[in-house]
Every structure is written in C-alpha cells, then in structure tokens.
Write a protein that holds these residues in place. Structure first.
Motif, PDB file in Angstrom:
ATOM      1  N   ASP A 155       0.813  -1.192   0.000  1.00  0.00           N
ATOM      2  CA  ASP A 155       0.000   0.000   0.000  1.00  0.00           C
ATOM      3  C   ASP A 155       0.857   1.257   0.000  1.00  0.00           C
ATOM      4  O   ASP A 155       0.446   2.294  -0.467  1.00  0.00           O
ATOM      5  CB  ASP A 155      -0.886   0.034   1.244  1.00  0.00           C
ATOM      6  CG  ASP A 155      -2.243  -0.503   0.937  1.00  0.00           C
ATOM      7  OD1 ASP A 155      -2.383  -1.127  -0.121  1.00  0.00           O
ATOM      8  OD2 ASP A 155      -3.150  -0.298   1.741  1.00  0.00           O
ATOM      9  N   ALA A 190      -6.347  -3.524   3.612  1.00  0.00           N
ATOM     10  CA  ALA A 190      -7.064  -3.115   2.402  1.00  0.00           C
ATOM     11  C   ALA A 190      -6.593  -3.910   1.193  1.00  0.00           C
ATOM     12  O   ALA A 190      -7.405  -4.372   0.378  1.00  0.00           O
ATOM     13  CB  ALA A 190      -6.862  -1.617   2.175  1.00  0.00           C
ATOM     14  N   ASN A 192     -11.867  -1.779   7.916  1.00  0.00           N
ATOM     15  CA  ASN A 192     -11.341  -1.366   6.613  1.00  0.00           C
ATOM     16  C   ASN A 192     -12.430  -1.341   5.548  1.00  0.00           C
ATOM     17  O   ASN A 192     -12.468  -0.438   4.714  1.00  0.00           O
ATOM     18  CB  ASN A 192     -10.207  -2.306   6.183  1.00  0.00           C
ATOM     19  CG  ASN A 192      -8.865  -1.873   6.736  1.00  0.00           C
ATOM     20  OD1 ASN A 192      -8.113  -1.175   6.077  1.00  0.00           O
ATOM     21  ND2 ASN A 192      -8.574  -2.267   7.969  1.00  0.00           N
ATOM     22  N   HIS A 228     -12.852   2.409   4.027  1.00  0.00           N
ATOM     23  CA  HIS A 228     -12.309   2.750   2.715  1.00  0.00           C
ATOM     24  C   HIS A 228     -13.409   2.821   1.672  1.00  0.00           C
ATOM     25  O   HIS A 228     -14.207   1.903   1.513  1.00  0.00           O
ATOM     26  CB  HIS A 228     -11.245   1.729   2.308  1.00  0.00           C
ATOM     27  CG  HIS A 228     -10.043   1.743   3.207  1.00  0.00           C
ATOM     28  ND1 HIS A 228      -9.311   2.876   3.445  1.00  0.00           N
ATOM     29  CD2 HIS A 228      -9.461   0.762   3.939  1.00  0.00           C
ATOM     30  CE1 HIS A 228      -8.314   2.585   4.280  1.00  0.00           C
ATOM     31  NE2 HIS A 228      -8.390   1.317   4.597  1.00  0.00           N
ATOM     32  N   CYS A 267     -13.048   2.496  -1.297  1.00  0.00           N
ATOM     33  CA  CYS A 267     -12.830   1.573  -2.408  1.00  0.00           C
ATOM     34  C   CYS A 267     -13.590   0.266  -2.229  1.00  0.00           C
ATOM     35  O   CYS A 267     -13.729  -0.504  -3.170  1.00  0.00           O
ATOM     36  CB  CYS A 267     -11.337   1.295  -2.580  1.00  0.00           C
ATOM     37  SG  CYS A 267     -10.544   0.640  -1.120  1.00  0.00           S
ATOM     38  N   ARG A 284      -6.305   6.180  -3.782  1.00  0.00           N
ATOM     39  CA  ARG A 284      -5.660   6.279  -2.477  1.00  0.00           C
ATOM     40  C   ARG A 284      -4.269   6.855  -2.648  1.00  0.00           C
ATOM     41  O   ARG A 284      -3.560   6.567  -3.587  1.00  0.00           O
ATOM     42  CB  ARG A 284      -5.614   4.911  -1.815  1.00  0.00           C
ATOM     43  CG  ARG A 284      -7.008   4.364  -1.579  1.00  0.00           C
ATOM     44  CD  ARG A 284      -6.989   2.906  -1.280  1.00  0.00           C
ATOM     45  NE  ARG A 284      -6.420   2.636   0.018  1.00  0.00           N
ATOM     46  CZ  ARG A 284      -5.806   1.493   0.313  1.00  0.00           C
ATOM     47  NH1 ARG A 284      -5.673   0.575  -0.591  1.00  0.00           N
ATOM     48  NH2 ARG A 284      -5.320   1.303   1.504  1.00  0.00           N
ATOM     49  N   GLU A 342     -14.513   9.585   1.785  1.00  0.00           N
ATOM     50  CA  GLU A 342     -13.059   9.574   1.887  1.00  0.00           C
ATOM     51  C   GLU A 342     -12.555  10.770   1.123  1.00  0.00           C
ATOM     52  O   GLU A 342     -12.969  11.006  -0.011  1.00  0.00           O
ATOM     53  CB  GLU A 342     -12.484   8.304   1.280  1.00  0.00           C
ATOM     54  CG  GLU A 342     -11.731   7.476   2.270  1.00  0.00           C
ATOM     55  CD  GLU A 342     -11.133   6.266   1.596  1.00  0.00           C
ATOM     56  OE1 GLU A 342     -10.725   5.366   2.318  1.00  0.00           O
ATOM     57  OE2 GLU A 342     -11.080   6.229   0.369  1.00  0.00           O
TER      58      GLU A 342
END
Length: 577
Positions: free
Chosen positions: A341, A371, A416, A420, A422, A444, A538
């Motif tokens: 990440d 994630a 998570n 997130h 996503c 991100r 986010e």
DNA sequence: AGTTAACTAAACACTC
DNA sequence: GGAGTGTTTAGTTAAC
C-alpha cells in the motif's frame, strides 16, 4: 549469431532467471554481448562479400581468361577471414568462460540444454555460412520492419523429434537480438486445428510472432497465409524449431531446478522455524531475490542471518529489514505501513501465489495492508465479490497468521471495509457482498519514493528479471496505469527488448486499462454500479495517477516487520519488548 | 513538528 | 439475548 558462443536470448533468459545480476553487471554483460554480435555481423557481411567476389571471379574465369593471381588473392583473403572468424569464436568462447568465471553464466559441460554451446566446434566457416544462410535467409526482409521484440512465448511445444543436426544448434543472430523463442511445429496440418481459433500462439496483436518475424498481418487469415508461405516446413523452420525445443528444455530444466530450490527453502524454513538461526523469508520480495543473489554470488554468511544480527537491506531497494528473523517471525509487531500500500501497489496474485505456502504455514504476518488483502480476496473470487464471511475465510485459508486473534483482525477487516471508499457493499440476492471499486482504490494516496535514480534503476532492473509477471500482476500493473519502462530507461537495448517483451505480454492486460478516470476499471463487479448502498466519505486526493512510481515499486514488495513489538496477545511475547 | 495512513480497540446500531 | 454485520470514533505508531 553464427557461432555458438554468442549468448543467445535463451542464455540471457537463463542468466536472468538463474543468476541474479545487478543492473551494472547486466549492463556490462549486455554491452559486451552486443559488441561481440556487432563484430560478428560485420565479419559475416565481410565473409559474404568475399564469397560473392570469389564466385564472381570464378565465373569470370570460366567465361573469360584465367587470372590465377587474383583468384589466389581472394582465396588467401578468404583463408584469412576464416582464421579471423575462428579467432572470433575463440574470443567468444573466452567471453563465455569469463562470464562463467564471474559467475554470471552457468555452463556445465554435460549440460545439453545450453543450446549453442557445443555448436560449431570443429565446424568450418563454410558450413557455418551455409547453415547461417539456411536459418536466416528469410529474416532479411523481416528485419526491415524494425523487429525488436523478445517474446518469451514458451507455451507451445515442438513435436519435431528428428535427429539432431548442426542446424539445430544454430542460433539466428537476429533471433538473438530479437529473442523470439516461440515454438512452431513444422507440420502444416497442425495449423488447421488452430485455424478456427484466433488465439494462435504465433499470432498476436496483428503481428506474426514467429521468431524473428513480426510481420504485420491485418487479420488472422492473412496471418495464416503468411505463416504458410513464410514459415513453411523447411530447413530453416525446422532448425528454429529445434532451437526452440532446446530452449524449452533448458527452461524446463531451470524450472525444475527452481522448484526444487523452492521446495528445499520451504522445507528448510518449516523445519528450522523454531531454530534460532532460521530466517524465514517470503519468496516474492525483492529482498529474497537479492538474498539469493548474494547467496549464490558471495559470502555464505549471507544466509541465514542470525536474529542477533538483524539483516540490513541487501540492496537499497528495501527500506526495512529484508529478512524475517525467527524473533520477528514469532513476535511480529503491528505493521504500521506495508509496502503494497505504501506505493499504492496492490497486492498481486503473484505475490500470494509465490508465497502461498509460506504464509499458509508460517505464522508470519503478511506485509500487506488489510485493504490490499481484502481487495485481493475479492478480486480472486470468480464473481469479484465476497461476503464478509468469505473474506474471513480467505484470510484464514491463505494466512496462518490470521488463524489466531480472530476478533482483532476481523474487526480490522470490517473496519477497513467500512472505512475505505474503495470497498463497496452491494446488496445481493444472498445478502450483502463486498466489491472493490478500482478507481477509488487507485485514488488512495500514493507515497513517493525519494528520487534516487540508481535506486529506481535498480528496482527497474530487479523488476525486469526477477519479478514473475503473471496475469494478476500484469493486471495490477495495468490497473495502476503503469507504463512499463522504455528501452531508453533501461539503458540497454537488450534489456529494453526484455522490457518490450514483458510489455507485449502485458498488452492484453493493459488494453482494458489506462482509463482509470472512466468507469471501466477491471475487477469491478457489474453489480456494484447498480447497488452501492452508501457512499463513504473519503477525502479525494489531488495527487493521483502516479503510475511510473507505482511501477518501479511493483518489484519491491518488501516485508516490513517490526522486531521490537509484539503483535500477539500472548503475555510471553509482550514481555519480549 | 505537522500531516497522513495504517492499525487496534471499542462502542454502538442493526438484522437475523 | 446472542451472534454476526456494519459504522464510527479514538488512540497509537510510523512514515513522510
């Protein structure tokens, strides 16, 4: 080229696969190689001219008078040239020996797999010339197309099993530079079986993938015509096929060796995981590559490292401890940042696949963020969607580490998923499932690497010859809109060819990408566009699309284990702080 | 030193 | 009511 001592692309491939070289070594090696090949090409041309001249003169002599002096002169020249050619062979032999001495190339005397090694020992230039012509005659035109790719298509096998001949050992010098390794069966009729399919192994992206060819064929039919006319069953095709056979043989041998090596490593790590000196190591990481490099190249103390001497990164590529010591293995602390990440590089199936056994059995925390892992779990599923429970199962199935402290990591997973943007929850017939929004995932914040050119170069090179590029990895790279490094960036045409080969291999994966801002991200479930239950807030990141940086770090997944803090609940471990 | 991201922990709401 | 799921907040840590 004409002589066997030239390092063929296959040998280069072998070197790249077997011997982990530093970029500098590769650079030197390739430059040497190219210089040799250039010399040989010049000699070859010269030799051809000499022969033509000789034949012309012979003809003239037959028709007109005799000029023995000139004839003698040409013959002398040719003799001199032959000597020169032999000298060149010796030079190349020395070159190979030198490579061997440097540990850059492994050539074992009894090893039949190095295709060209025994070639032309005792072969006179005339024979070489003839064979050369046989093998290369049809390539002249093709070269004008700027053919310069190095496909490593080894997916097919050659059925030819005729007796080996010298021809079989000849490597097309242009193929050397091109590096095509495709296998084609000389049997024409076999083509008919494939005619119905446009996924012919020798045809892709509108070009013929026959070694050294790359002729543009607008459609499959024209490709078939081209194949039948240009690559019919003849000596040249047969020779190329034989060469390819040996290449495949060699690679299979190499694969077997590496499998054996992997097995030994796994065995070693499992058996010794409780021993102080064990150094369990994920296999997909650059650090492991460099480790094998140092292990094969240099001091034996490179492996294993004792826990009392925490391993410094072997190359500047890794930024954290590159070797998991026994201590770290059992007292893995919380990992605040994970490289997958860190550079916005999603975990790939390649990573998982390569380390699957390792993480399945060793209670080592995988160096990836929740994630990334969640995303990987979802993307691995056929429907690209998983229920929470299925995600749990994936974690426990894939990682021994997640078979403990379920409450903790499950909470983290849920956290998570919710946090997130996503991850998109989708109401399904069978309940709620989670999908991945690739666009959001890419949004991100990527973190940058400080601009150390040598570091990046190193990573590029490492990536080029160390990172297995399976489909998922390619997809991951493609998803990041990663432009593969250019030939120029590789600093070497041959490496560039390798890169271009990889690039070509990636083309399929790349095609559907590079459109991150559109709504066509791969891996995205069709359903999620339909039923996004909610929208997570986010903050959008202005810094997006840092593809190139993502690329160079793709080869750079590195374990980032804290050694000083225990991640487990056991008081025993906590005391070890 | 400030910011950001990852992680852990926990509280709370909701559904079955 | 309990378990599972999902959301949110808070605190810590490390990297940048």
């Amino acid at each position: 080229m004409m002589t066997p001592q030239v390092i063929t692309p296959q040998q280069m491939q072998q070197i790249l696969q077997q011997q982990v070289l530093s970029p500098q070594q590769l650079q030197v090696l390739l430059q040497q190689q190219q210089a040799l090949m250039l010399q040989q090409q010049q000699l070859q041309e010269f030799y051809k001219k000499q022969q033509e001249q000789l034949q012309l003169q012979l003809l003239q002599q037959q028709h007109a008078g005799k000029q023995p002096k000139e004839q003698q002169q040409v013959a002398t020249q040719q003799l001199a040239f032959q000597q020169q050619l032999l000298q060149m062979q010796q030079l190349q032999q020395q070159h190979l020996l030198s490579l061997q001495r440097q540990g850059l190339l492994t050539i074992q005397p009894g090893q039949p797999a190095l295709p060209l090694q025994p070639l032309a020992q005792g072969m006179i230039p005339a024979e070489l010339q003839q064979l050369w012509k046989e093998v290369t005659s049809a390539h002249t035109a093709e070269e004008t197309t700027g053919n310069n790719h190095s496909s490593l298509d080894l997916t097919t096998t050659c059925v030819s099993s005729s007796a080996p001949s010298k021809t079989s050992l000849i490597m097309n010098p242009h193929a050397s530079t091109n590096g095509q390794l495709s296998v084609h069966t000389p049997k024409r009729e076999s083509l008919s079986h494939e005619e119905h399919s446009h996924s012919h192994p020798l045809y892709g992206h509108g070009v013929c993938k026959w070694p050294g060819c790359e002729a543009v064929c607008e459609d499959f039919q024209s490709f078939l015509k081209h194949l039948n006319s240009e690559h019919a069953l003849d000596d040249r095709s047969t020779a190329q096929c034989r060469v390819q056979m040996q290449v495949v043989q060699q690679l299979e041998l190499q694969l077997a060796k590496d499998k054996e090596r992997l097995q030994a490593m796994m065995t070693h790590l499992h058996v010794k995981s409780t021993e102080p000196k064990a150094a369990p190591q994920p296999l997909n990481l650059v650090s492991s590559v460099t480790l094998s490099k140092s292990a094969s190249e240099a001091s034996p103390q490179s492996l294993p490292h004792t826990p009392t001497t925490p391993t410094a990164p072997i190359t500047p590529v890794t930024q954290g401890p590159s070797v998991i010591t026994t201590t770290s293995m059992h007292t893995v602390g919380p990992i605040r940042r994970r490289y997958s990440d860190k550079y916005n590089v999603p975990i790939s199936s390649a990573d998982i696949a390569q380390n699957q056994e390792f993480y399945k059995n060793a209670e080592v925390r995988p160096p990836f963020t929740y994630a990334s892992l969640i995303r990987q779990a979802i993307l691995e599923s056929p429907e690209k969607q998983l229920t929470l429970n299925e995600i749990y199962n994936w974690f426990t199935r894939m990682f021994a580490y997640f078979r403990r402290n379920a409450a903790t990591w499950k909470n983290a997973v849920r956290h998570n998923l919710s946090l997130h943007k996503c991850f998109v929850r989708v109401e399904n017939v069978k309940g709620a499932v989670w999908t991945v929004d690739e666009v959001e995932f890419q949004k991100r914040r990527p973190q940058k690497i400080s601009g150390n050119p040598s570091l990046i170069k190193n990573m590029q090179s490492s990536h080029a010859y160390c990172t297995p590029l399976n489909a998922a990895l390619q997809a991951s790279m493609a998803e990041n809109s990663i432009p593969l490094y250019t030939t120029a960036s590789m600093g070497n045409p041959t490496l560039g060819n390798l890169a271009s080969a990889i690039r070509e291999e990636l083309n399929g994966a790349m095609e559907h990408t590079n459109s991150n801002e559109s709504d066509s991200s791969p891996g995205r479930s069709p359903m999620q566009a339909v039923h996004p239950v909610h929208v997570k807030e986010e903050p959008l990141d202005p810094e997006e699309a840092e593809g190139p940086l993502s690329l160079v770090t793709t080869a750079n997944h590195s374990p980032d284990f804290d050694h000083d803090r225990d991640y487990e609940d056991e008081p025993v471990n906590e005391d070890m702080e």
